[in-house]
Design a protein around this motif. Sequence first.
Motif, short mmCIF file in Angstrom:
data_model
loop_
_atom_site.label_atom_id
_atom_site.label_comp_id
_atom_site.label_asym_id
_atom_site.label_seq_id
_atom_site.Cartn_x
_atom_site.Cartn_y
_atom_site.Cartn_z
N GLY A 74 10.33 6.42 -12.69
CA GLY A 74 9.03 5.79 -12.49
C GLY A 74 8.58 6.02 -11.07
O GLY A 74 9.36 5.82 -10.13
N CYS A 75 7.33 6.47 -10.89
CA CYS A 75 6.81 6.62 -9.52
C CYS A 75 6.70 5.25 -8.87
O CYS A 75 7.29 4.99 -7.83
N VAL A 76 5.93 4.37 -9.50
CA VAL A 76 5.80 2.99 -9.02
C VAL A 76 6.14 2.08 -10.20
O VAL A 76 5.48 2.13 -11.23
N THR A 77 7.17 1.26 -10.03
CA THR A 77 7.69 0.43 -11.12
C THR A 77 7.63 -1.04 -10.73
O THR A 77 8.00 -1.41 -9.61
N TYR A 78 7.18 -1.85 -11.66
CA TYR A 78 7.20 -3.30 -11.50
C TYR A 78 8.42 -3.84 -12.23
O TYR A 78 8.60 -3.60 -13.43
N GLY A 79 9.28 -4.61 -11.52
CA GLY A 79 10.45 -5.19 -12.14
C GLY A 79 11.58 -4.17 -12.31
O GLY A 79 11.65 -3.18 -11.62
N SER A 80 12.49 -4.47 -13.29
CA SER A 80 12.34 -5.56 -14.22
C SER A 80 12.65 -6.92 -13.62
O SER A 80 12.11 -7.95 -14.04
N ASN A 81 13.58 -6.96 -12.63
CA ASN A 81 13.84 -8.24 -11.98
C ASN A 81 12.72 -8.51 -10.98
O ASN A 81 12.63 -7.92 -9.91
N ALA A 82 11.80 -9.39 -11.38
CA ALA A 82 10.66 -9.76 -10.54
C ALA A 82 10.01 -10.98 -11.16
O ALA A 82 10.16 -11.25 -12.35
N THR A 83 9.26 -11.71 -10.35
CA THR A 83 8.47 -12.81 -10.87
C THR A 83 6.99 -12.49 -10.69
O THR A 83 6.32 -12.10 -11.62
N ARG A 116 -3.69 8.51 -3.72
CA ARG A 116 -3.41 9.93 -3.43
C ARG A 116 -1.92 10.25 -3.58
O ARG A 116 -1.25 10.65 -2.63
N ILE A 117 -1.42 10.11 -4.79
CA ILE A 117 -0.02 10.46 -5.04
C ILE A 117 0.04 11.67 -5.96
O ILE A 117 -0.89 11.94 -6.72
N THR A 118 1.15 12.38 -5.87
CA THR A 118 1.37 13.58 -6.69
C THR A 118 2.64 13.39 -7.49
O THR A 118 3.71 13.14 -6.93
N ASN A 119 2.51 13.49 -8.81
CA ASN A 119 3.64 13.34 -9.73
C ASN A 119 3.92 14.72 -10.32
O ASN A 119 3.25 15.17 -11.23
N VAL A 120 4.91 15.41 -9.75
CA VAL A 120 5.20 16.77 -10.18
C VAL A 120 6.41 16.83 -11.10
O VAL A 120 6.82 17.92 -11.51
N GLY A 121 6.97 15.68 -11.44
CA GLY A 121 8.14 15.66 -12.32
C GLY A 121 7.79 15.04 -13.65
O GLY A 121 6.65 14.63 -13.91
N ASP A 122 8.77 14.92 -14.50
CA ASP A 122 8.62 14.32 -15.83
C ASP A 122 8.83 12.82 -15.68
O ASP A 122 9.83 12.26 -16.12
N ILE A 123 7.86 12.13 -15.06
CA ILE A 123 8.05 10.77 -14.58
C ILE A 123 6.87 9.90 -15.02
O ILE A 123 5.72 10.31 -14.90
N PRO A 124 7.11 8.67 -15.46
CA PRO A 124 6.00 7.74 -15.63
C PRO A 124 5.34 7.46 -14.28
O PRO A 124 6.03 7.23 -13.29
N HIS A 163 0.85 -1.19 0.00
CA HIS A 163 0.00 0.00 0.00
C HIS A 163 0.89 1.24 0.00
O HIS A 163 1.66 1.46 0.94
N ILE A 164 0.78 2.03 -1.05
CA ILE A 164 1.56 3.26 -1.23
C ILE A 164 0.57 4.41 -1.22
O ILE A 164 -0.38 4.41 -2.01
N HIS A 165 0.77 5.39 -0.36
CA HIS A 165 -0.20 6.50 -0.37
C HIS A 165 0.42 7.80 0.12
O HIS A 165 1.38 7.83 0.87
N ASP A 166 -0.16 8.89 -0.38
CA ASP A 166 0.17 10.26 0.03
C ASP A 166 1.65 10.57 -0.14
O ASP A 166 2.29 11.19 0.72
N CYS A 167 2.21 10.14 -1.27
CA CYS A 167 3.61 10.40 -1.58
C CYS A 167 3.73 11.42 -2.70
O CYS A 167 2.81 11.58 -3.51
#
Length: 455
Positions: A278-287, A296-304, A267-271
Amino acid sequence: MGTRRDFLAHGTTLGLLALPACPALARQRVVDIRTYGAIGDGRTLNTKAIQRAIDACARAGGGMIAVPAGVFVSGSIWLKPGVGLELRKGAVLRGSPNLSDYPLVLRRFVEAFPEALRLGLINAQHNHGLRIVGPGTIDGGGDPFWRMFFSAPDESVQGVKVQYHFPQLCSIEDCDDVLVSGVTFKDAAFWNLHMYRCRRSVIEDCSFEVPHEIRAPSSDAIDLDSCQDIVVRRCRFSVDDDCIALKGTQGPGAAAYKEAPPVERIHIHDCVFVHGLGCVTYGSNATIVRDVRVDRITNVGDIPTIRFKVRPDTPGQVYEKLRVKGVRLAEAPTPYGPSWHNGEVFYGYGKPNFGADDPAVGLIVNARLVHGTKVEPRMPGAIIRDVVIEDVTGTTRRFGNISGNPTTAISDFLLKDIDVRLTDPGERQKLIARHTRNIRMENVRVNGAPGEIVT
């Protein structure tokens, strides 16, 4: 500042386990590292003094070691079971600039076998109830290491070649009921906070930052590796790699590797996300990564905002059951061109790190299916499914691309209640979703017009 009881009171729809009450951990016992000879002058190497303080605290039954105001330089230290770390106001625990102060070891990192790498600045294993609390700073002193990125020494451990030459700021392994609160993580030489096989833990009110003068490679802020029941809240991110990365194991043996269980119930919130890949990234090393909630997140940069990375060399990757609600987007601070991403480049490389076609730009959701390797895909292929993204407003560059391919099945996405302004032209204002199944929009508007899906 909120406590874990705030989380328990509000709960989540993902069924995160209730976090247990804090263990006593001899909380009345606080050991000032100066008692054991540490000197906060920014020059003296204090590794042995700080470790003596930790060892004495552990022998006495546990407690907290305290870093007072000052700059205390150190190499690798181990927080033994029952011992936590308090960084007081004005305290800086700074990593040594010498690689020799971080021992080389063989241990699991991202592959399904032991790898040769360095210990982190702060290390902990089997330290249940661990507390690392601020308001002080953990400073990796990363600049000399960033400048060595293309000229790292040729090293090996027991005949195994070192692939990861630089120390993480904080490595926490096999620990339950961890609290990391109110700490500034600064200038990591490598990953900032790596949690491996940790459960029922909270990361809150922390800041992760690099100066953005030269690029800080592999400066991931938080890596949740094979973890379950983790809350990340009220944190600020300004790094040069992924902000929050959900990770596991990579390679042909990853799916069968029982030592790296799925990432579940996060659970990621209020960040707030200021800078990164990437704000929230899956992988690449993952199964397997599943049951993730982002609120409730705020992306104020040039970010996926949401980024899925798939490795063709890792069969059986499954990313599923993601719920995202309440995203606020801000327009990219710089246009495409020499000043983009602060004009950062790798030291000694001299070429721009990004181009207008790069997926690591401001967007809502993206899937990159050949990340990290160019080998032929191995079967079974990857699966990305059951994703809901809703309540998104503001301005960013483009919608994103979630197209599948013959070895990656992408299905069952719902995007709803989205009203955004997108500044890139043409097809980039649409959601690109070729070779997918059941991709839907409800009440989506882009630049005042109904949202479109390209299939």
